[in-house]
Design a protein around this motif. Structure first.
Motif, mmCIF file in Angstrom:
data_model
loop_
_atom_site.group_PDB
_atom_site.id
_atom_site.type_symbol
_atom_site.label_atom_id
_atom_site.label_comp_id
_atom_site.label_asym_id
_atom_site.label_seq_id
_atom_site.Cartn_x
_atom_site.Cartn_y
_atom_site.Cartn_z
ATOM 1 N N THR A 86 1.128 0.709 18.076
ATOM 2 C CA THR A 86 0.020 0.749 17.234
ATOM 3 C C THR A 86 0.668 -0.180 15.994
ATOM 4 O O THR A 86 1.754 -0.116 15.895
ATOM 5 C CB THR A 86 -0.120 2.089 16.676
ATOM 6 N N LYS A 87 -0.220 -0.956 15.313
ATOM 7 C CA LYS A 87 0.309 -1.544 14.114
ATOM 8 C C LYS A 87 0.383 -0.783 12.893
ATOM 9 O O LYS A 87 -0.350 0.240 12.746
ATOM 10 C CB LYS A 87 -1.004 -2.641 13.888
ATOM 11 N N VAL A 88 1.649 -1.130 12.228
ATOM 12 C CA VAL A 88 1.659 -0.533 10.879
ATOM 13 C C VAL A 88 1.867 -1.578 9.851
ATOM 14 O O VAL A 88 2.164 -2.668 10.185
ATOM 15 C CB VAL A 88 3.059 0.206 10.994
ATOM 16 N N ALA A 89 1.224 -1.019 8.723
ATOM 17 C CA ALA A 89 1.069 -1.872 7.576
ATOM 18 C C ALA A 89 2.646 -2.283 7.150
ATOM 19 O O ALA A 89 3.493 -1.635 7.048
ATOM 20 C CB ALA A 89 0.705 -1.317 6.366
ATOM 21 N N ALA A 90 2.546 -3.756 6.868
ATOM 22 C CA ALA A 90 3.978 -4.332 6.349
ATOM 23 C C ALA A 90 4.590 -3.624 4.952
ATOM 24 O O ALA A 90 3.563 -3.395 4.038
ATOM 25 C CB ALA A 90 3.653 -5.783 6.182
ATOM 26 N N LYS A 91 5.731 -3.252 4.814
ATOM 27 C CA LYS A 91 6.225 -2.709 3.539
ATOM 28 C C LYS A 91 6.962 -3.719 2.932
ATOM 29 O O LYS A 91 7.312 -3.576 1.700
ATOM 30 C CB LYS A 91 6.907 -1.424 4.056
ATOM 31 N N TYR A 92 7.613 -4.824 3.622
ATOM 32 C CA TYR A 92 8.240 -5.786 2.941
ATOM 33 C C TYR A 92 7.827 -7.101 3.404
ATOM 34 O O TYR A 92 7.240 -7.255 4.357
ATOM 35 C CB TYR A 92 9.763 -5.712 3.425
ATOM 36 N N GLN A 99 7.021 -14.004 5.395
ATOM 37 C CA GLN A 99 7.480 -13.236 6.568
ATOM 38 C C GLN A 99 7.381 -11.638 6.250
ATOM 39 O O GLN A 99 7.869 -11.362 5.124
ATOM 40 C CB GLN A 99 8.758 -13.544 7.250
ATOM 41 N N THR A 100 6.868 -10.940 7.191
ATOM 42 C CA THR A 100 6.808 -9.292 6.812
ATOM 43 C C THR A 100 7.458 -8.353 7.614
ATOM 44 O O THR A 100 7.697 -9.036 8.938
ATOM 45 C CB THR A 100 5.332 -8.802 6.809
ATOM 46 N N GLU A 122 14.648 -3.393 -1.726
ATOM 47 C CA GLU A 122 13.442 -2.784 -2.617
ATOM 48 C C GLU A 122 13.058 -4.154 -3.445
ATOM 49 O O GLU A 122 11.979 -4.270 -3.832
ATOM 50 C CB GLU A 122 13.943 -1.911 -3.613
ATOM 51 N N ASP A 123 13.718 -5.074 -3.410
ATOM 52 C CA ASP A 123 13.586 -6.610 -3.872
ATOM 53 C C ASP A 123 12.279 -7.060 -3.023
ATOM 54 O O ASP A 123 11.480 -7.882 -3.510
ATOM 55 C CB ASP A 123 14.522 -7.510 -4.097
ATOM 56 N N PHE A 124 12.209 -6.914 -1.958
ATOM 57 C CA PHE A 124 11.133 -7.252 -0.847
ATOM 58 C C PHE A 124 9.913 -6.406 -0.549
ATOM 59 O O PHE A 124 9.009 -6.661 -0.079
ATOM 60 C CB PHE A 124 11.716 -7.501 0.312
ATOM 61 N N ALA A 125 9.766 -5.138 -1.416
ATOM 62 C CA ALA A 125 8.722 -4.170 -1.185
ATOM 63 C C ALA A 125 7.374 -4.822 -1.799
ATOM 64 O O ALA A 125 7.453 -5.526 -2.802
ATOM 65 C CB ALA A 125 9.195 -2.956 -2.220
ATOM 66 N N ILE A 126 6.279 -4.468 -0.936
ATOM 67 C CA ILE A 126 5.011 -5.002 -1.162
ATOM 68 C C ILE A 126 4.463 -4.062 -2.214
ATOM 69 O O ILE A 126 4.321 -2.936 -2.172
ATOM 70 C CB ILE A 126 4.002 -5.126 0.027
#
Length: 126
Positions: A86-92, A99-100, A122-126
């Motif tokens: 299943t697809k999961v939403a990107a967090k980073y 790129q995610t 945490e610097d890459f968190a969306i």
């Protein structure tokens, strides 16, 4: 059953003799298998049953065979995860390349390289 009596001390021999006498007394107190079988048959008949109905076919030795209880059918176990595929939403997200990463599984190369440079996840968190 052979017991090596030559290697036993007098104390061990006395203990063995005592155990043998106890076992002999226990066996002497028992009713014969035929007597027990007849008593079971009579009790079953008194209640409207036969031994074969209660225990299944006999083994040929006169002893009733105890029927095993049927186990409920177990659902087949799935080795796959329920969420696999299943697809999961990107967090980073990488700010430069876009790129995610969802945060699941191993770290992607781009994040490993950035962390090695001193940045934090945490610097890459969306």
């Amino acid at each position: 059953m052979a017991v090596d009596l030559d290697g036993l001390s007098p104390k061990e021999l006395d203990a063995l003799i005592s155990k043998a006498k106890q076992r002999k007394q226990t066996l002497a107190k028992r009713s014969s298998q035929a007597e027990v079988s007849k008593a079971l048959e009579a009790t079953a008949r008194k209640h409207g049953w036969t031994l074969s109905e209660l225990f299944g076919a006999s083994r040929g030795t006169g002893a009733p065979k105890v029927a095993k209880a049927a186990k409920p059918a177990a659902a087949p176990k799935s080795r796959k995860s329920a969420t696999k595929g299943t697809k999961v939403a990107a967090k980073y997200r990488h700010p430069e390349t876009g790129q995610t990463w969802s945060g699941r599984g191993i770290l992607p190369k781009w994040m490993t390289e950035e962390i090695a440079k001193g940045r934090k996840r945490e610097d890459f968190a969306i």
